[in-house]
Scaffold this motif. Structure first.
Motif, PDB file in Angstrom:
ATOM      1  N   SER A 130      24.164  -7.898 -56.277  1.00 26.15           N
ATOM      2  CA  SER A 130      25.139  -9.177 -55.609  1.00 26.15           C
ATOM      3  C   SER A 130      26.391  -8.204 -55.388  1.00 26.15           C
ATOM      4  N   ILE A 131      26.911  -8.814 -54.083  1.00 30.10           N
ATOM      5  CA  ILE A 131      27.953  -8.509 -53.510  1.00 30.10           C
ATOM      6  C   ILE A 131      29.110  -9.321 -53.401  1.00 30.10           C
ATOM      7  N   THR A 132      29.986  -9.187 -54.081  1.00 29.96           N
ATOM      8  CA  THR A 132      31.256 -10.216 -54.039  1.00 29.96           C
ATOM      9  C   THR A 132      31.967 -10.300 -52.492  1.00 29.96           C
ATOM     10  N   VAL A 133      32.259 -11.653 -52.257  1.00 30.90           N
ATOM     11  CA  VAL A 133      32.912 -11.857 -51.064  1.00 30.90           C
ATOM     12  C   VAL A 133      34.293 -11.877 -51.485  1.00 30.90           C
ATOM     13  N   ASN A 134      34.769 -11.966 -52.379  1.00 28.99           N
ATOM     14  CA  ASN A 134      36.149 -12.140 -52.826  1.00 28.99           C
ATOM     15  C   ASN A 134      36.845 -10.859 -53.662  1.00 28.99           C
ATOM     16  N   PRO A 135      36.731  -9.560 -53.134  1.00 29.86           N
ATOM     17  CA  PRO A 135      37.021  -8.293 -53.637  1.00 29.86           C
ATOM     18  C   PRO A 135      38.397  -8.438 -54.101  1.00 29.86           C
ATOM     19  N   GLU A 136      39.452  -9.302 -53.897  1.00 32.12           N
ATOM     20  CA  GLU A 136      40.687  -9.027 -54.159  1.00 32.12           C
ATOM     21  C   GLU A 136      40.718  -9.578 -55.675  1.00 32.12           C
ATOM     22  N   THR A 137      39.859 -10.482 -56.177  1.00 29.64           N
ATOM     23  CA  THR A 137      39.801 -10.885 -57.621  1.00 29.64           C
ATOM     24  C   THR A 137      38.683 -10.407 -58.353  1.00 29.64           C
ATOM     25  N   ASP A 138      37.721 -10.255 -57.594  1.00 28.88           N
ATOM     26  CA  ASP A 138      36.283  -9.368 -58.275  1.00 28.88           C
ATOM     27  C   ASP A 138      36.408  -8.105 -58.392  1.00 28.88           C
ATOM     28  N   THR A 139      37.248  -7.647 -59.337  1.00 34.34           N
ATOM     29  CA  THR A 139      37.422  -6.162 -59.620  1.00 34.34           C
ATOM     30  C   THR A 139      36.323  -5.765 -60.345  1.00 34.34           C
ATOM     31  N   PRO A 140      36.051  -4.454 -60.339  1.00 36.39           N
ATOM     32  CA  PRO A 140      34.903  -3.784 -61.223  1.00 36.39           C
ATOM     33  C   PRO A 140      34.946  -4.423 -62.579  1.00 36.39           C
ATOM     34  N   GLU A 141      36.024  -4.412 -63.332  1.00 33.23           N
ATOM     35  CA  GLU A 141      36.203  -4.851 -64.540  1.00 33.23           C
ATOM     36  C   GLU A 141      35.703  -6.544 -64.790  1.00 33.23           C
ATOM     37  N   VAL A 142      35.927  -7.352 -63.839  1.00 33.14           N
ATOM     38  CA  VAL A 142      35.776  -8.749 -63.601  1.00 33.14           C
ATOM     39  C   VAL A 142      34.155  -8.735 -63.419  1.00 33.14           C
ATOM     40  N   LEU A 143      33.842  -7.948 -62.800  1.00 32.39           N
ATOM     41  CA  LEU A 143      32.051  -8.102 -62.217  1.00 32.39           C
ATOM     42  C   LEU A 143      31.501  -7.661 -63.580  1.00 32.39           C
ATOM     43  N   ARG A 144      31.947  -6.465 -64.218  1.00 34.41           N
ATOM     44  CA  ARG A 144      31.238  -6.060 -65.426  1.00 34.41           C
ATOM     45  C   ARG A 144      31.357  -7.097 -66.383  1.00 34.41           C
ATOM     46  N   ALA A 145      32.352  -7.723 -66.698  1.00 34.14           N
ATOM     47  CA  ALA A 145      32.399  -8.896 -67.642  1.00 34.14           C
ATOM     48  C   ALA A 145      31.363 -10.180 -67.178  1.00 34.14           C
ATOM     49  N   TYR A 146      31.139 -10.212 -65.975  1.00 37.79           N
ATOM     50  CA  TYR A 146      30.380 -11.245 -65.640  1.00 37.79           C
ATOM     51  C   TYR A 146      28.950 -10.993 -65.744  1.00 37.79           C
ATOM     52  N   GLN A 147      28.621  -9.642 -65.611  1.00 35.95           N
ATOM     53  CA  GLN A 147      27.367  -9.080 -65.916  1.00 35.95           C
ATOM     54  C   GLN A 147      26.835  -9.149 -67.500  1.00 35.95           C
ATOM     55  N   GLU A 148      28.047  -8.853 -67.951  1.00 34.69           N
ATOM     56  CA  GLU A 148      27.601  -8.855 -69.501  1.00 34.69           C
ATOM     57  C   GLU A 148      27.346 -10.520 -70.041  1.00 34.69           C
ATOM     58  N   LYS A 149      28.364 -11.466 -69.645  1.00 32.79           N
ATOM     59  CA  LYS A 149      28.318 -12.711 -69.914  1.00 32.79           C
ATOM     60  C   LYS A 149      26.970 -13.325 -69.605  1.00 32.79           C
ATOM     61  N   HIS A 150      26.300 -12.783 -68.519  1.00 36.95           N
ATOM     62  CA  HIS A 150      25.030 -13.405 -68.023  1.00 36.95           C
ATOM     63  C   HIS A 150      23.921 -12.413 -68.416  1.00 36.95           C
ATOM     64  N   ARG A 151      24.002 -11.426 -69.341  1.00 38.41           N
ATOM     65  CA  ARG A 151      23.030 -10.530 -69.541  1.00 38.41           C
ATOM     66  C   ARG A 151      22.264 -10.077 -68.469  1.00 38.41           C
TER      67      ARG A 151
ATOM     68  N   PHE B 126      22.810  -4.859 -59.876  1.00 40.04           N
ATOM     69  CA  PHE B 126      24.044  -4.333 -59.463  1.00 40.04           C
ATOM     70  C   PHE B 126      24.911  -5.180 -58.747  1.00 40.04           C
ATOM     71  N   PHE B 127      26.484  -5.334 -59.679  1.00 39.94           N
ATOM     72  CA  PHE B 127      27.199  -6.364 -58.824  1.00 39.94           C
ATOM     73  C   PHE B 127      28.403  -5.327 -58.191  1.00 39.94           C
ATOM     74  N   LEU B 128      28.452  -5.441 -56.777  1.00 44.16           N
ATOM     75  CA  LEU B 128      29.246  -4.426 -56.032  1.00 44.16           C
ATOM     76  C   LEU B 128      30.559  -5.345 -55.425  1.00 44.16           C
ATOM     77  N   THR B 129      31.659  -4.367 -55.205  1.00 45.57           N
ATOM     78  CA  THR B 129      32.804  -4.853 -54.588  1.00 45.57           C
ATOM     79  C   THR B 129      33.200  -3.963 -53.558  1.00 45.57           C
ATOM     80  N   GLY B 130      34.168  -4.140 -52.837  1.00 47.93           N
ATOM     81  CA  GLY B 130      34.326  -3.017 -51.884  1.00 47.93           C
ATOM     82  C   GLY B 130      35.675  -3.661 -50.841  1.00 47.93           C
ATOM     83  N   GLN B 131      35.896  -3.138 -49.688  1.00 48.47           N
ATOM     84  CA  GLN B 131      36.779  -3.708 -49.042  1.00 48.47           C
ATOM     85  C   GLN B 131      36.353  -4.678 -48.053  1.00 48.47           C
ATOM     86  N   MET B 132      37.034  -5.630 -48.053  1.00 48.02           N
ATOM     87  CA  MET B 132      36.647  -6.979 -47.202  1.00 48.02           C
ATOM     88  C   MET B 132      35.980  -6.398 -45.698  1.00 48.02           C
TER      89      MET B 132
END
Length: 94
Positions: free
Chosen positions: A1-22, A29-35
């Motif tokens: 899954s690739i975020t379309v909101n990289p300003e908010t969805d930092t690697p730490e936020v994505l990792r927490a989401y991944q853990e929450k949803h097991r 993989f939960f990915l982020t990058g430059q818009m």
């Protein structure tokens, strides 16, 4: 899954989401990058939308093989389409 909101969805936020949803980190993989890079991947890679209007939020899954060839588009809201995605993944893994 690739975020379309990289300003908010930092690697730490994505990792927490991944853990929450097991989500298995070896399979999902939960990915982020430059818009700009995300928009380019969306339009040029996944062929979703145009450069003027990329399709950033979508319920579609795009199945891509090991050679980066798009094998299909699947509507995650459709049980029939989702079943087809599972079948096509199994075929690719063979």
């Amino acid at each position: 899954s690739i975020t379309v909101n990289p300003e908010t969805d930092t690697p730490e936020v994505l990792r927490a989401y991944q853990e929450k949803h097991r989500a298995d980190p070896n399979r999902w993989f939960f990915l982020t990058g430059q818009m700009d890079a995300i928009k380019k991947l969306t339009v040029d890679g996944f062929k979703l939308g145009t450069s003027e209007k990329p399709e950033m939020h979508t319920s579609k899954f795009v199945l891509v093989d090991g050679d980066r060839k798009i094998r299909g588009y699947y509507d995650s809201d459709s049980p029939i389409s989702f079943a087809k995605l599972k079948t096509d993944i199994a075929l690719l893994l063979k």
